[in-house]
Structure formats: structure tokens, C-alpha cells
Design an enzyme around this catalytic site. Structure first.
Site, short mmCIF file in Angstrom:
data_model
loop_
_atom_site.label_atom_id
_atom_site.label_comp_id
_atom_site.label_asym_id
_atom_site.label_seq_id
_atom_site.Cartn_x
_atom_site.Cartn_y
_atom_site.Cartn_z
N TRP A 102 0.82 -1.21 0.00
CA TRP A 102 0.00 0.00 0.00
C TRP A 102 0.86 1.26 0.00
CZ3 TRP A 102 -4.30 -0.37 -2.20
CH2 TRP A 102 -5.08 -1.52 -2.06
N ASP A 172 -2.10 6.59 6.31
CA ASP A 172 -3.16 5.75 5.74
C ASP A 172 -3.53 4.70 6.79
OD1 ASP A 172 -4.75 3.93 4.44
OD2 ASP A 172 -3.32 3.49 2.83
N LYS A 196 -12.69 -1.83 5.99
CA LYS A 196 -11.96 -2.72 6.87
C LYS A 196 -12.50 -2.65 8.30
CE LYS A 196 -8.95 -2.85 3.34
NZ LYS A 196 -8.20 -1.95 2.47
C1 LIG Z 1 -7.57 -1.45 1.44
C2 LIG Z 1 -6.50 -0.45 1.55
C3 LIG Z 1 -6.37 0.58 0.62
C4 LIG Z 1 -7.24 0.72 -0.61
O1 LIG Z 1 -8.53 1.02 -0.30
P1 LIG Z 1 -9.58 1.32 -1.48
O2 LIG Z 1 -10.78 1.71 -0.69
O3 LIG Z 1 -9.77 0.04 -2.23
O4 LIG Z 1 -9.05 2.38 -2.31
C5 LIG Z 1 -5.36 1.50 0.83
N1 LIG Z 1 -4.54 1.43 1.88
C6 LIG Z 1 -4.63 0.43 2.80
C7 LIG Z 1 -3.69 0.39 3.96
C8 LIG Z 1 -5.62 -0.53 2.66
O5 LIG Z 1 -5.73 -1.51 3.57
#
Ligand SMILES: *Cc1c(COP(=O)(O)O)cnc(C)c1O
Length: 360
Positions: A102, A172, A196
């Protein structure tokens, strides 16, 4: 009705109580004769839901008035571009830490807008650790430092926050937000896709320090401009209303369970148990260095990859679903966010022990 233990990394399990609550209100919200999905986002009912969700999130994370809370669409991936677009101002340089898949995606997107300095990277150890902070190469002229506190695919998590001497920290938190208390005041921006640990896919939350707004680069589209979104209470255009409502129900669920301190206690216990079961066996293995193992995403491999298929089939029969690892890593991955009950972990461990006995 039978609900399985779903170990999906995202979209992930939601608390059953939350889904039942939503089900009960689905057709007729509170005597209105309509579903939340069918209502104006500017009507009194939805405005009330939106405000309560924000207030509850602020309470859970102790977010003070220096920060705006934005409810958006586009996923965490849209934020990868929105961060540089909104923060660069007249600067050109940014710092990124590369700890996995990521991080890399965020870096690739930032490169479209800025001069990216990789302040630290664990790529040479196949992302199995976090580079020692004393070795980080931070740029004091960077517009911000971006990192990924929990790498959802690699299962690597920071259990500390970096100090940057005034450079805003952007994080993030997609896969670790609300899993434990954090000190929001250490961050310039925190963002997270909802699917998540917050609610259904389609909603993205950003917690943005107000003094960082108004630094957009030229030609930033209006819908991507944090200041425009904040000035319009996240309703500059139609927000993902149903996802916002469900997120509010999840915040309420967390509050009723004792807030983030209580969540942290359970989450730590869940993760400790599963790591202990992996470490005590020669059959299962987790590649991540001990001090940066994720509480939320636990990848593990079997001694013989030829057994993966059988493992997944038998797990499925036991109601233990979506354990297949990410295609880039292989093996298994158990994602155990807030909504995964502790019994799900116990059941998984019991299954793993039985499988090892029969197949080792
Ligand atoms: C799932 C995830 C993303 C991407 O999320 P989207 O909603 O599909 O854009 C980005 N960063 C992390 C750490 C993630 O777990």
C-alpha cells in the site's frame, strides 16, 4: 441464519448486531416511511444521522476542533492523489516511507504530482520489518511525510508514531483505525477507507488538520478539494449516505463495548493468541519481525504450499472463510478487525491444530 467467521481483508466482517439494527430500519426508518437510502442527504433525518456519526467518531478518537472530519467517496486510493493535490501548496518535495504494497501504491500516485523522497524502505527485507527510525532520511523541506501504519497485505504494523519536527505526518490508517486509541494530534491527516474497520465500502474518512487546508495545487478538481468538502460539511455533492449511516451504527457499537481502550484489549488478545499458535508450531509460519506484527492482518504460510488448497477447503467447511492470502504473498491471511469475535480466533486456532495433526 448462520453467520460464518469471515477473515476477509476487506470488505470485511461487520458486527452482526449492526447489520440486524440496519435490517430492522431498512424499509421504514423511524416512521418516515422510507429507507435511509431513499432520503435526501440534506433532510433533517439524514443530517441528524450524519452529525451523530461525526460526533461519535470525534468522541472515540478524541478528535479536537483543530481538525475537520470529512466523509468522502473514492476509497483510500483516491486519497493517494488527493493528499499531494491538497498539501503541496508551493512546495515540490514530499517524504514517503515504503513498508509494503500500500505504501508503494501511495508513492506511485504521489510521483505524478511531486518530487518523492523515500525516507525509509524495508523493500530489501521483503517488507518483513520497519526500518529503524534513526536511519530515516527525512527532508525538512518536505510538504509532508506519508506512511502506512498498517500494511494490510504484508501484516506489518507500526506500534509507534514518527516525530518529524514540524513536517505534517499523513497516515493511511485504512486497516487499523479504531482498533486502539491513537493520539490524533500527532498527525496532519489521517485517512481510511471504510471497508476494513469502519463500515461498508464506498465511504472514505479523512481527519484533516484545519491549518493544512487551502494549499491545493492549481487545477485541483472541486470534489477533491478538502477545503471545499469541509466548508460544505462533506455535502458539497451527494455523499455515500447509507455507508455513512452504517459507519455511525458501527461507532455506536464500539462505544457500547467500551470504546477504543476496550477494543484494543480484545484486539491485542486476539492477535497474541493467533501469533502464539503460529509460533508454537513448526508447520505454520509468519514472516514478520516480532516488534512490528500487525494486530489486524496476520499472514501465515503452511510448511508445504501443496496443502494450501486442502486447508482452505476444510476451513470453509468449518465456517472459516476467506483465509486465502493476497495473490502477491500466497499462503493464508487472517484479517481480524474489530468485528471478528474472539470465538472466531479460537475456532481458527482449533482448526489449525487439527489440520497440522492430520497433515504434518
Ligand atoms: C484497502 C486499503 C487501501 C485501498 O482502499 P480502497 O478503498 O480500495 O481504495 C489503501 N490502503 C490500505 C492500507 C488498505 O488496507
Amino acid at each position: 441464519m448462520s453467520r460464518c467467521f469471515n477473515f476477509s481483508a476487506g470488505p470485511a466482517m461487520l458486527p452482526t448486531e449492526v447489520l440486524q439494527h440496519a435490517q430492522a430500519e431498512m424499509l421504514d426508518f423511524n416512521g418516515s416511511g422510507m429507507s435511509i437510502m431513499e432520503m435526501s442527504h440534506r433532510g433533517k433525518i439524514f443530517m441528524g444521522i450524519a452529525e451523530k456519526a461525526e460526533a461519535d467518531l470525534r468522541e472515540l478518537l478524541s478528535i479536537n476542533d483543530d481538525y475537520s472530519v470529512l466523509f468522502m467517496q473514492g476509497g483510500a486510493s483516491a486519497q493517494f492523489a488527493m493528499i499531494p493535490m491538497n498539501l503541496l501548496g508551493d512546495k515540490t518535495q514530499v517524504d514517503y516511507v515504503n513498508t509494503g504494497a500500500w505504501s508503494k501504491k501511495a508513492i506511485a500516485e504521489a510521483k505524478r504530482f511531486a518530487d518523492v523522497n523515500i525516507a525509509a524502505s524495508s523493500e530489501d527485507t521483503k517488507f518483513s520489518n520497519i526500518p529503524d527510525f534513526s536511519d530515516w532520511n527525512l527532508n525538512k523541506n518536505a510538504a509532508y511525510l506519508h506512511y502506512t501504519p498498517n500494511e494490510t497485505i504484508g501484516g506489518v504494523e507500526f506500534h509507534w508514531i514518527s516525530e518529524t519536527q514540524g513536517v505534517p505526518v499523513v497516515a493511511d490508517l485504512s486497516s487499523t483505525i479504531l482498533s486502539r486509541p491513537i493520539d490524533v494530534s500527532k498527525f496532519g491527516i489521517i485517512y481510511a477507507g471504510a471497508q476494513k474497520n469502519i463500515g461498508p465500502a464506498g465511504l472514505t474518512i479523512a481527519i484533516v488538520r484545519k491549518d493544512l487546508m487551502g494549499k491545493t495545487i492549481n487545477n485541483t478538481p472541486t470534489v477533491f478539494n478538502y477545503k471545499n468538502i469541509a466548508d460544505n460539511d462533506s455535502m458539497a455533492n451527494t455523499p455515500p449516505t447509507y455507508a455513512w449511516y452504517l459507519a455511525g451504527l458501527v461507532f455506536d457499537w464500539i462505544k457500547k463495548r467500551g470504546g477504543l481502550t476496550a477494543m484494543a484489549e480484545v484486539n491485542k488478545r486476539k492477535a497474541d493468541k493467533l501469533y502464539a499458535a503460529i509460533d508454537q508450531s513448526d508447520f505454520y509460519q509468519n514472516p514478520v519481525q516480532l516488534d512490528c506484527r500487525s494486530w489486524m492482518n496476520i499472514p501465515f504460510t503452511l510448511a508445504d504450499a501443496n496443502l494450501d488448497k486442502l486447508f482452505l477447503e476444510q476451513a470453509e467447511v468449518r465456517g472459516l472463510k476467506t483465509l486465502k492470502g493476497h495473490r502477491s504473498v500466497g499462503g493464508m491471511r487472517a484479517s481480524i478487525y474489530n468485528a471478528m469475535p474472539e470465538e472466531g480466533i479460537d475456532e481458527l486456532i482449533s482448526f489449525m491444530r487439527g489440520f497440522e495433526k492430520e497433515n504434518a
